[in-house]
Motif scaffolding. Structure first.
Motif, PDB file in Angstrom:
ATOM      1  N   ALA A  56       0.835  -1.324  -0.008  1.00  0.00           N
ATOM      2  CA  ALA A  56       0.199  -0.025  -0.114  1.00  0.00           C
ATOM      3  C   ALA A  56       1.048   1.319  -0.036  1.00  0.00           C
ATOM      4  O   ALA A  56       0.486   2.153  -0.756  1.00  0.00           O
ATOM      5  N   ASN A  57       1.986   1.151   0.769  1.00  0.00           N
ATOM      6  CA  ASN A  57       2.979   2.318   0.895  1.00  0.00           C
ATOM      7  C   ASN A  57       3.768   2.564  -0.308  1.00  0.00           C
ATOM      8  O   ASN A  57       3.641   3.689  -0.934  1.00  0.00           O
ATOM      9  N   GLY A  58       3.881   1.513  -1.115  1.00  0.00           N
ATOM     10  CA  GLY A  58       4.728   1.485  -2.357  1.00  0.00           C
ATOM     11  C   GLY A  58       3.673   2.168  -3.616  1.00  0.00           C
ATOM     12  O   GLY A  58       3.869   3.002  -4.210  1.00  0.00           O
ATOM     13  N   ALA A  59       2.449   1.635  -3.267  1.00  0.00           N
ATOM     14  CA  ALA A  59       1.485   2.028  -4.577  1.00  0.00           C
ATOM     15  C   ALA A  59       1.100   3.778  -4.256  1.00  0.00           C
ATOM     16  O   ALA A  59       1.061   4.165  -5.359  1.00  0.00           O
ATOM     17  N   LEU A  60       0.940   3.987  -2.967  1.00  0.00           N
ATOM     18  CA  LEU A  60       0.691   5.367  -2.730  1.00  0.00           C
ATOM     19  C   LEU A  60       1.954   6.518  -3.204  1.00  0.00           C
ATOM     20  O   LEU A  60       1.737   7.389  -3.868  1.00  0.00           O
ATOM     21  N   ASN A  61       3.030   5.743  -3.003  1.00  0.00           N
ATOM     22  CA  ASN A  61       4.397   6.496  -3.453  1.00  0.00           C
ATOM     23  C   ASN A  61       4.418   6.703  -4.666  1.00  0.00           C
ATOM     24  O   ASN A  61       4.876   7.822  -5.448  1.00  0.00           O
ATOM     25  N   PHE A  62       4.080   5.612  -5.404  1.00  0.00           N
ATOM     26  CA  PHE A  62       4.153   5.580  -7.017  1.00  0.00           C
ATOM     27  C   PHE A  62       3.174   6.515  -7.471  1.00  0.00           C
ATOM     28  O   PHE A  62       3.477   7.292  -8.436  1.00  0.00           O
ATOM     29  N   VAL A  63       1.690   6.561  -7.059  1.00  0.00           N
ATOM     30  CA  VAL A  63       0.757   7.485  -7.453  1.00  0.00           C
ATOM     31  C   VAL A  63       1.245   8.964  -7.151  1.00  0.00           C
ATOM     32  O   VAL A  63       1.150   9.748  -8.262  1.00  0.00           O
ATOM     33  N   LEU A  64       1.755   9.162  -6.223  1.00  0.00           N
ATOM     34  CA  LEU A  64       2.277  10.621  -5.841  1.00  0.00           C
ATOM     35  C   LEU A  64       3.523  11.041  -6.663  1.00  0.00           C
ATOM     36  O   LEU A  64       2.963  12.020  -7.348  1.00  0.00           O
ATOM     37  N   GLY A  65       4.546  10.068  -6.994  1.00  0.00           N
ATOM     38  CA  GLY A  65       5.443  10.513  -7.772  1.00  0.00           C
ATOM     39  C   GLY A  65       4.967  10.562  -9.277  1.00  0.00           C
ATOM     40  O   GLY A  65       5.457  11.615 -10.015  1.00  0.00           O
ATOM     41  N   ALA A  66       3.995   9.649  -9.658  1.00  0.00           N
ATOM     42  CA  ALA A  66       3.625   9.872 -11.272  1.00  0.00           C
ATOM     43  C   ALA A  66       2.872  11.226 -11.233  1.00  0.00           C
ATOM     44  O   ALA A  66       2.828  11.639 -12.496  1.00  0.00           O
ATOM     45  N   PHE A  67       2.209  11.361 -10.274  1.00  0.00           N
ATOM     46  CA  PHE A  67       1.387  12.736 -10.235  1.00  0.00           C
ATOM     47  C   PHE A  67       2.179  13.713 -10.486  1.00  0.00           C
ATOM     48  O   PHE A  67       1.946  14.696 -11.163  1.00  0.00           O
ATOM     49  N   CYS A  68       3.222  13.851  -9.679  1.00  0.00           N
ATOM     50  CA  CYS A  68       4.259  15.045  -9.568  1.00  0.00           C
ATOM     51  C   CYS A  68       4.978  15.032 -11.050  1.00  0.00           C
ATOM     52  O   CYS A  68       5.091  16.051 -11.539  1.00  0.00           O
ATOM     53  N   ALA A  69       5.174  13.852 -11.270  1.00  0.00           N
ATOM     54  CA  ALA A  69       6.072  13.928 -12.928  1.00  0.00           C
ATOM     55  C   ALA A  69       5.309  14.302 -13.698  1.00  0.00           C
ATOM     56  O   ALA A  69       5.414  15.284 -14.772  1.00  0.00           O
ATOM     57  N   THR A  70       3.865  13.868 -14.123  1.00  0.00           N
ATOM     58  CA  THR A  70       2.973  14.391 -14.953  1.00  0.00           C
ATOM     59  C   THR A  70       2.802  15.834 -14.861  1.00  0.00           C
ATOM     60  O   THR A  70       2.803  16.621 -15.958  1.00  0.00           O
ATOM     61  N   LEU A  71       2.542  16.462 -13.554  1.00  0.00           N
ATOM     62  CA  LEU A  71       2.530  17.834 -13.515  1.00  0.00           C
ATOM     63  C   LEU A  71       3.675  18.782 -13.829  1.00  0.00           C
ATOM     64  O   LEU A  71       3.353  19.493 -14.841  1.00  0.00           O
ATOM     65  N   VAL A  72       4.727  18.283 -13.618  1.00  0.00           N
ATOM     66  CA  VAL A  72       5.937  18.994 -14.207  1.00  0.00           C
ATOM     67  C   VAL A  72       6.006  18.855 -15.546  1.00  0.00           C
ATOM     68  O   VAL A  72       6.354  19.978 -16.365  1.00  0.00           O
ATOM     69  N   THR A  73       5.894  17.771 -16.240  1.00  0.00           N
ATOM     70  CA  THR A  73       6.062  17.326 -17.472  1.00  0.00           C
ATOM     71  C   THR A  73       4.961  18.144 -18.212  1.00  0.00           C
ATOM     72  O   THR A  73       5.468  19.033 -19.496  1.00  0.00           O
ATOM     73  N   THR A  74       3.806  18.273 -18.052  1.00  0.00           N
ATOM     74  CA  THR A  74       2.635  18.885 -18.681  1.00  0.00           C
ATOM     75  C   THR A  74       3.117  20.455 -18.650  1.00  0.00           C
ATOM     76  O   THR A  74       2.892  21.206 -19.480  1.00  0.00           O
ATOM     77  N   TYR A  75       3.521  20.970 -17.475  1.00  0.00           N
ATOM     78  CA  TYR A  75       3.883  22.427 -17.607  1.00  0.00           C
ATOM     79  C   TYR A  75       4.927  22.600 -18.515  1.00  0.00           C
ATOM     80  O   TYR A  75       5.049  23.750 -18.939  1.00  0.00           O
ATOM     81  N   LEU A  76       6.070  22.060 -18.514  1.00  0.00           N
ATOM     82  CA  LEU A  76       7.155  22.172 -19.523  1.00  0.00           C
ATOM     83  C   LEU A  76       6.765  22.057 -20.982  1.00  0.00           C
ATOM     84  O   LEU A  76       6.994  22.829 -21.760  1.00  0.00           O
ATOM     85  N   PHE A  77       5.766  21.101 -21.268  1.00  0.00           N
ATOM     86  CA  PHE A  77       5.194  21.075 -22.632  1.00  0.00           C
ATOM     87  C   PHE A  77       4.331  22.310 -22.792  1.00  0.00           C
ATOM     88  O   PHE A  77       4.626  22.730 -23.893  1.00  0.00           O
ATOM     89  N   LYS A  78       3.822  22.868 -22.119  1.00  0.00           N
ATOM     90  CA  LYS A  78       2.832  24.159 -22.247  1.00  0.00           C
ATOM     91  C   LYS A  78       3.571  25.157 -22.580  1.00  0.00           C
ATOM     92  O   LYS A  78       3.316  26.185 -23.316  1.00  0.00           O
ATOM     93  N   ARG A  79       4.677  25.140 -21.489  1.00  0.00           N
ATOM     94  CA  ARG A  79       5.747  26.347 -21.548  1.00  0.00           C
ATOM     95  C   ARG A  79       6.395  26.436 -22.877  1.00  0.00           C
ATOM     96  O   ARG A  79       6.443  27.310 -23.463  1.00  0.00           O
ATOM     97  N   ARG A  80       6.873  25.235 -23.404  1.00  0.00           N
ATOM     98  CA  ARG A  80       7.532  25.063 -24.734  1.00  0.00           C
ATOM     99  C   ARG A  80       6.598  25.405 -25.980  1.00  0.00           C
ATOM    100  O   ARG A  80       6.974  26.111 -26.891  1.00  0.00           O
ATOM    101  N   ALA A  81       5.338  25.062 -25.690  1.00  0.00           N
ATOM    102  CA  ALA A  81       4.173  25.184 -26.864  1.00  0.00           C
ATOM    103  C   ALA A  81       4.027  26.907 -27.095  1.00  0.00           C
ATOM    104  O   ALA A  81       3.950  27.340 -28.013  1.00  0.00           O
ATOM    105  N   ARG A  82       4.127  27.392 -25.883  1.00  0.00           N
ATOM    106  CA  ARG A  82       3.753  29.117 -25.953  1.00  0.00           C
ATOM    107  C   ARG A  82       5.145  29.827 -26.429  1.00  0.00           C
ATOM    108  O   ARG A  82       4.899  30.971 -26.572  1.00  0.00           O
ATOM    109  N   SER A  83       6.085  29.127 -26.269  1.00  0.00           N
ATOM    110  CA  SER A  83       7.454  30.020 -26.640  1.00  0.00           C
ATOM    111  C   SER A  83       7.570  30.154 -28.043  1.00  0.00           C
ATOM    112  O   SER A  83       7.024  29.339 -28.883  1.00  0.00           O
TER     113      SER A  83
END
Lengths: 110, 145
Positions: B118-145
């Motif tokens: 359960a701990n592993g799954a929770l950490n994975f979900v949190l990690g993947a969520f953070c990674a998605t947020l960061v990557t989405t932000y980077l994609f959006k920023r690049r698209a607008r530049s």
């Protein structure tokens, strides 16, 4: 005739603005820009396509192949949600430049 | 084959030799060339003059190639960003399972396997969520530049 640098700088907002009116294809885009600028904006036609591809790679526009009225396949481009947002930003920037120049030159000379 | 078609075939060969790829973007350029030729002929030019004018309007193959290569640089950078996202996601998975496991080793016997997973799954979900947020932000920023 407008300077090359100015034509290049305005290429993206021009294309996005034209596509905001509806989907279009390369030749029609070039023709419309030429007519609207009364031949003041002279592009090498081929140079339009790298700009279109770049906009598509950035997710601002998307393309689809369809058959044209003369039976040939033609690639049509349309504006996407992110493209609308970028167009809004670019519009504000160009209007700012226009506003400053208008102020500097005086309304009667513009 | 008509003279015009022969001229277009030769033009295609020159484009290919210069490094312009088929079908994209050569098909699109050829369509444009044909549109210009039709327009010129409709305006009264003969086929040969119409073709010459269309070739001039399309531009030099070397210059076109350079512009297409620059346009594709953006695509390559997006692919790099995607790779970074995958790397972050893999790291998140690894950490999500390794950290609880290390914790269990330290406090052996205090946690059940179910809690560990359960701990592993929770950490994975949190990690993947953070990674998605960061990557989405980077994609959006690049698209607008």
């Amino acid at each position: 005739m407008l300077r090359k640098e100015l034509v290049a700088a305005s290429a993206e907002p021009l294309i996005l603005s034209l596509l905001a009116k509806g989907e279009s294809y390369g030749y029609a885009i070039i023709q419309e820009i030429r007519e609207r600028s009364e031949n003041q904006m002279e592009w090498t036609d081929g140079m339009l396509y790298p700009v279109l591809h770049r906009l598509e790679n950035r997710g601002l526009i998307q393309s689809r192949w369809a058959e044209s009225e003369n039976g040939r396949k033609r690639k049509y481009y349309s504006l996407q949600k992110d493209g609308k947002a970028v167009l809004k930003e670019q519009r504000e920037q160009w209007l700012s430049v226009h506003h400053v120049l208008t102020q500097l030159w005086g309304a009667k000379n513009v | 084959m008509s003279d015009l078609e022969t001229q277009i075939t030769t033009w295609r060969q020159q484009m290919l030799a210069a490094g312009i790829k088929a079908p994209v973007p050569l098909e699109e350029l050829e369509n444009h060339l044909r549109d210009v030729v039709e327009h010129q002929i409709h305006a009264g030019a003969d086929a040969s003059a119409a073709f010459e004018a269309a070739v001039r309007r399309i531009g030099a193959p070397a210059q076109l190639l350079q512009e297409f290569q620059q346009a594709n640089t953006h695509e390559r950078m997006n692919k790099n960003l995607r790779n970074i996202f995958i790397a972050i996601a893999v790291l998140a998975v690894a950490l999500g399972f390794i950290l609880p496991m290390l914790a269990k080793l330290r406090t052996s016997g205090q946690h059940s396997d179910a809690v560990l997973i359960a701990n592993g799954a929770l950490n994975f979900v949190l990690g993947a969520f953070c990674a998605t947020l960061v990557t989405t932000y980077l994609f959006k920023r690049r698209a607008r530049s």
